[in-house]
Design a protein around this motif. Sequence first.
Motif, PDB file in Angstrom:
ATOM      1  N   UNK A 141       1.811  -4.779  -5.715  1.00 37.97           N
ATOM      2  CA  UNK A 141       2.314  -4.022  -4.678  1.00 37.97           C
ATOM      3  C   UNK A 141       2.090  -2.439  -4.755  1.00 37.97           C
ATOM      4  N   UNK A 142       1.437  -1.866  -5.555  1.00 42.04           N
ATOM      5  CA  UNK A 142       0.932  -0.506  -5.667  1.00 42.04           C
ATOM      6  C   UNK A 142      -0.564  -0.406  -6.247  1.00 42.04           C
ATOM      7  N   UNK A 143      -0.743  -0.508  -7.453  1.00 43.12           N
ATOM      8  CA  UNK A 143      -2.154  -0.001  -7.710  1.00 43.12           C
ATOM      9  C   UNK A 143      -3.118  -1.064  -7.252  1.00 43.12           C
ATOM     10  N   UNK A 144      -2.927  -2.239  -7.381  1.00 39.40           N
ATOM     11  CA  UNK A 144      -4.151  -3.207  -6.730  1.00 39.40           C
ATOM     12  C   UNK A 144      -4.372  -3.265  -5.368  1.00 39.40           C
ATOM     13  N   UNK A 170      -3.972  -0.778  -3.447  1.00 42.73           N
ATOM     14  CA  UNK A 170      -4.551   0.634  -3.314  1.00 42.73           C
ATOM     15  C   UNK A 170      -6.077   0.520  -3.421  1.00 42.73           C
ATOM     16  N   UNK A 171      -6.534  -0.159  -4.566  1.00 45.45           N
ATOM     17  CA  UNK A 171      -7.744  -0.335  -5.258  1.00 45.45           C
ATOM     18  C   UNK A 171      -8.651  -1.383  -4.194  1.00 45.45           C
ATOM     19  N   UNK A 172      -7.891  -2.267  -3.844  1.00 45.39           N
ATOM     20  CA  UNK A 172      -8.648  -3.090  -3.001  1.00 45.39           C
ATOM     21  C   UNK A 172      -8.993  -2.381  -1.497  1.00 45.39           C
ATOM     22  N   UNK A 173      -7.875  -1.757  -1.208  1.00 49.04           N
ATOM     23  CA  UNK A 173      -8.016  -0.848   0.211  1.00 49.04           C
ATOM     24  C   UNK A 173      -9.239  -0.055   0.087  1.00 49.04           C
ATOM     25  N   UNK A 174      -9.332   0.799  -1.127  1.00 49.28           N
ATOM     26  CA  UNK A 174     -10.270   1.881  -1.194  1.00 49.28           C
ATOM     27  C   UNK A 174     -11.702   1.350  -1.424  1.00 49.28           C
ATOM     28  N   UNK A 175     -11.691   0.334  -2.082  1.00 49.55           N
ATOM     29  CA  UNK A 175     -13.232  -0.517  -2.377  1.00 49.55           C
ATOM     30  C   UNK A 175     -13.542  -1.072  -1.172  1.00 49.55           C
ATOM     31  N   UNK A 176     -12.991  -1.503  -0.553  1.00 52.12           N
ATOM     32  CA  UNK A 176     -13.348  -2.033   0.936  1.00 52.12           C
ATOM     33  C   UNK A 176     -13.603  -0.754   1.789  1.00 52.12           C
ATOM     34  N   UNK A 177     -13.004   0.374   1.837  1.00 50.87           N
ATOM     35  CA  UNK A 177     -13.327   1.327   2.574  1.00 50.87           C
ATOM     36  C   UNK A 177     -14.574   2.006   2.393  1.00 50.87           C
ATOM     37  N   UNK A 218       2.555   3.131  -1.212  1.00 50.56           N
ATOM     38  CA  UNK A 218       1.142   2.740  -1.264  1.00 50.56           C
ATOM     39  C   UNK A 218       0.461   2.607   0.227  1.00 50.56           C
ATOM     40  N   UNK A 219       1.448   2.289   1.117  1.00 47.89           N
ATOM     41  CA  UNK A 219       0.948   2.360   2.618  1.00 47.89           C
ATOM     42  C   UNK A 219       0.878   3.480   2.960  1.00 47.89           C
ATOM     43  N   UNK A 220       1.789   4.389   2.526  1.00 43.53           N
ATOM     44  CA  UNK A 220       1.823   5.933   3.230  1.00 43.53           C
ATOM     45  C   UNK A 220       0.639   6.724   2.801  1.00 43.53           C
ATOM     46  N   UNK A 221       0.276   6.717   1.552  1.00 45.55           N
ATOM     47  CA  UNK A 221      -0.949   7.455   0.808  1.00 45.55           C
ATOM     48  C   UNK A 221      -1.997   7.021   1.232  1.00 45.55           C
ATOM     49  N   UNK A 222      -2.272   5.679   1.664  1.00 49.22           N
ATOM     50  CA  UNK A 222      -3.465   5.203   2.134  1.00 49.22           C
ATOM     51  C   UNK A 222      -3.523   5.727   3.504  1.00 49.22           C
ATOM     52  N   UNK A 231      -3.051  -0.411   6.001  1.00 53.11           N
ATOM     53  CA  UNK A 231      -2.877  -1.908   5.102  1.00 53.11           C
ATOM     54  C   UNK A 231      -1.334  -2.344   5.569  1.00 53.11           C
ATOM     55  N   UNK A 232      -0.809  -1.510   6.626  1.00 47.45           N
ATOM     56  CA  UNK A 232       0.703  -2.223   6.974  1.00 47.45           C
ATOM     57  C   UNK A 232       0.731  -3.458   7.509  1.00 47.45           C
ATOM     58  N   UNK A 233       1.451  -4.428   6.904  1.00 49.96           N
ATOM     59  CA  UNK A 233       1.327  -5.867   7.285  1.00 49.96           C
ATOM     60  C   UNK A 233       0.967  -6.662   6.332  1.00 49.96           C
ATOM     61  N   UNK A 234       0.131  -5.993   5.402  1.00 48.37           N
ATOM     62  CA  UNK A 234      -0.496  -6.650   4.213  1.00 48.37           C
ATOM     63  C   UNK A 234       0.519  -7.475   3.444  1.00 48.37           C
ATOM     64  N   UNK A 235       0.245  -8.511   3.057  1.00 44.99           N
ATOM     65  CA  UNK A 235       1.171  -9.253   2.103  1.00 44.99           C
ATOM     66  C   UNK A 235       0.538  -9.533   0.538  1.00 44.99           C
ATOM     67  N   UNK A 236       1.571  -9.446  -0.220  1.00 43.82           N
ATOM     68  CA  UNK A 236       1.219  -9.792  -1.550  1.00 43.82           C
ATOM     69  C   UNK A 236       0.682 -11.096  -1.958  1.00 43.82           C
TER      70      UNK A 236
END
Length: 258
Positions: free
Chosen positions: A125-128, A130-137, A161-165, A173-178
């Motif tokens: 819900x937090x670290x992973x 964020x990491x996924x989104x940043x690497x994809x970006x 996590x949604x806000x900082x990204x 990443x709004x709407x992304x599910x765990x």
Amino acid sequence: MVPPSQAAPPFVRMAAHPLRWRLLTELAGSDYRVRELTERVGEPQNLVSYHLRLLRGDGLVTSRRSSFDGRDAYYHLDLDRCAQALTATGVALHPALHLGPRPPSAMTARRPGRVRVLFLCTGNSSRSPIAEALLRHRSSDGRVEVTSAGSHPKQHIHPDAIRVLHEEYGIDIAGRRTRHLDTVADHRFDYVITLCDKVREVCPDFGDDSRLIHWSIADPATTSADQDTYPAFARVAVELDTRIRHLLSVFAATTPGG
């Protein structure tokens, strides 16, 4: 006596010791505990601890208490600090040896095929995420396939996590599910990167073709309920983005299983 102007730069003196160089090369690939470094370099723990203390004093290595066992600490190599030290070393030898930043386009250009990466933490819900989104970006050319999961996933992605990204990186990443770790346990990944000390202890075996890496990063959501967690999330995002930049350089230079 060697005049100060002719003395070797601090990084050269620090890294020239054979054991310290081995510790640096081990920590360049993953965060480790002292006993793990002792096993990897084949030296007594008191000697390894002594040289780690010197590397910490020079600012090249940092440590953080394990969230799995507070008696343990994970050691991390500050690659940006190393890059700065190497640049200063080159300039000390000759001005023409100044090392400039590597062009971002060169990071993935040499890589054949796609690289499959899995980020793991406990709650996903937090670290992973964020990491996924940043690497994809950072790897928007499609050469990297990245996903994330958790051993005990929360119901929703943390709002910060949604806000900082969104606010700091322009990523939505709004709407992304765990996702639960079990849903990807039978998949093949080139790199499996654990982001919390607890999930590292329960990470399944993804096969010999997967390179296991550990990044010991504090959970930004553990701030007291009456405190704003956003600054902690912003710091974690910066640390993850820094590590991901260096990871992309690894992708450019190596191949899965190489």
